[in-house]
Design an enzyme around this catalytic site. Sequence first.
Site, PDB file in Angstrom:
ATOM      1  N   GLU A   1       0.825  -1.209   0.000  1.00 44.96           N
ATOM      2  CA  GLU A   1       0.000   0.000   0.000  1.00 44.96           C
ATOM      3  C   GLU A   1       0.863   1.265   0.000  1.00 44.96           C
ATOM      4  OE1 GLU A   1      -4.062  -1.712   2.055  1.00 44.96           O
ATOM      5  OE2 GLU A   1      -2.615  -0.741   3.359  1.00 44.96           O
TER       6      GLU A   1
ATOM      7  N   GLU B   1      -6.142  -7.354  -1.328  1.00 39.59           N
ATOM      8  CA  GLU B   1      -6.724  -7.497   0.007  1.00 39.59           C
ATOM      9  C   GLU B   1      -8.212  -7.166  -0.054  1.00 39.59           C
ATOM     10  OE1 GLU B   1      -4.798  -5.177   3.029  1.00 39.59           O
ATOM     11  OE2 GLU B   1      -2.775  -5.679   2.326  1.00 39.59           O
TER      12      GLU B   1
END
Length: 753
Positions: free
Chosen positions: A261, A364
């Site tokens: 991320e 995710e």
Amino acid sequence: MCLGFKRLRGICFTILRIIITGKNMIRTKYKKITALVIALVLCVTLAGCKQGAKQNEHDQEAGPGQTTGQTSDISEDPDLVPEIDNETIIPGRTSVNDFAAEKVFADIFVEPVKGISDDFIRGVDISTILAQEASGVKYYDADGNEKDIFELLAGAGVNYVRVRVWNDPYDKNGYGYGGGNCDTATAATIGSRAAEHGMKLMVDYHYSDFWADPKKQFCPKEWEDLQIWDKAEKCYQYTLESINAIMDGGADVGMVQLGNEINKGMSGEKQYSFICQLLNAGAKAVREAASDHMQEDIKIAVHYANPEDPDTIIDRLNKLRTNEVDYDIVGISYYPFWHGTLDNLTELMKKIRAEYGKDVLVAETSYAYTLEDGDGNGNSVDEKDLNKNYAATVQSQVNAVRDVCEAVVKAGGLGVFYWEPAWIPVNRVDWTQPEAEDTYEINKSLWEEYGSGWASSYAAEYDPGDAGKYYGGSAWDNQAWFDFDGKALPSLYTYKYLKYGAECPLKVDFASDALLIVNPGQAAALPETVDVHFNDRSKNGPAAVVWNRDDITRMLAEGAGEGAVNDADDGTQNGIVEFQLNNVGEYYISGVLEDGSPIGCLVKSEYINLLSNPSFEDPDRSMYDVDGQCVDYQQKETDASTGEWAMHYWSSGKVHFTAEQTVTGLTPGLYSFSVRTQGGDAGDSPEMYIYVRTGDHEYREAFNVAGWVVWQAPEITSFEVTGDSVTVGVYVDAPANAWGTVDDFYLCRIGDL
């Protein structure tokens, strides 16, 4: 008995890599010859092992001590050997992807995902699993039989495992930071166990010693104070050593993720040209390791969060292109409770594929099946986070996962990874039981010892602002695919049924409690139906409800009201209940649907504002008749009573205006009107008042202003309305430079004549 194919291949490749790259072992001029010999032996050995594995499976199908009677024919005739794509055959499974071959009846409803392929990645991130097992956690199938977690996942259609890797998640004394203590050794073990059950591995390098996400990207301790070129070299060396160790351990690595991320940074770097240097250093190491292991098909991914902000992700991808970063896949975090709509996700993925030529996947996702907390640590997702399309139920969890997969399929994406579906309590904490406090203390000690909580106290040295304050257990246990005691939920099998679907008896998934706002003194009725969401989602809509008579009786007593309550032996009544409350208050009425599902109605008895756009938040303000040049509408939260907008006035000359609204269709009765106002510099004798005109009567109530945000609330109460309309407003006549705001016009009926 032949060694596991994956493990043997890893050992052979390790020997081969040492021969090719090793120093002081074999003279350089003999390296290529030796490597060639080893390669030939490798091919023969692996081919024999693979055939032996197929033969072993064939023998097992006949049962202990038996043969099929056709063993020799099949082994001697290659044309009769079934084509099986997977390289490791697990007894009881026909392929690595253990999917349903047709629509089945199950405990959940799964709508088929049109166009989904068999090689669509149905992945899970189970990075905490070794710490969980070390803490004593056990897993069970739907029948309550204890099983190895990897066997359960493989049998449920999982074909890929993702594991995060932190550089050095330990303090100076060797105590783990928690969150699974996910170092290279942990990843190698998880990867090896995944390979033994036919699942590939995605290695997720955070390039940090602990959690990396959009809010924090800490530099590994060993890399601190390094210049970017030295940090890039460290990144290369670390990645090369780590990925080699994981592959040598027997993992079937299919993908390597560089950074986690990385929207706003990576490894302490925020300048994106520096981040790109680190990414290229990691990519170089991965390509070399893949080549050394003769697995050039290993893909490299980068990973971003917040797809609801697509412009930021596109900006980052433009920077990767400018800096010529080597990668194949864009992974995106998508959580339905945080990250916007599925349509937006699909469009972003399509754009990435079209404009950058990269594959895409969801790295995710997850969803809650309950709002309960299992281990005493609290949850990351609670009621306020829920997506309006899904409740906190097992069926909604299934629907959420299925819908994310469909969104990715529509975009032509590779697949989906569910985040930490096995991160359940090490011991269940039930605060209604007397032993709860002792159990919680046991959990705390296990979280500290084995790192099975999200963070241990030892992480304080690395992350004092977060882990150092809030270390503890799993905040994700209400989003697992197992209940708090480790038993498989029906949602575990969602992946298995994606292609052909699963059916079950029609039943209510969830129903939204009704909200009924009533005005004191006016007649009202409980609703006959409430909105219901069924498990198959094809019949969502109103459903009949039976309200509890005792709750209605209590509401009438506390609300000083009256009404009709049907008599019934079981304490319930059917249909509409008409009533009237005379007190202000809130009352909860319980009920049941036709299938027995519980439902409720919150009755709020409060005075209802009959004016349109009373706080000016709606840009359509045509319902107000404003006379005066010194007044406008201002968006300034500090000057507004409610929201951000208010009616604002100021002039360097005399301030003079009226603002009013007329309401029609009223019921005769007693009414009240008020406003909220603040301001200053109006002198000693301004003329300011609110007013009401109804029929031949006009009512006024004067006010003044006393300073910034010193709010006044003039009110005209208990005036009579005998017709069906009324005009309410505010009048201001003040000297030059007077200023202020008027907000929250409020007209309500308070009683009968």
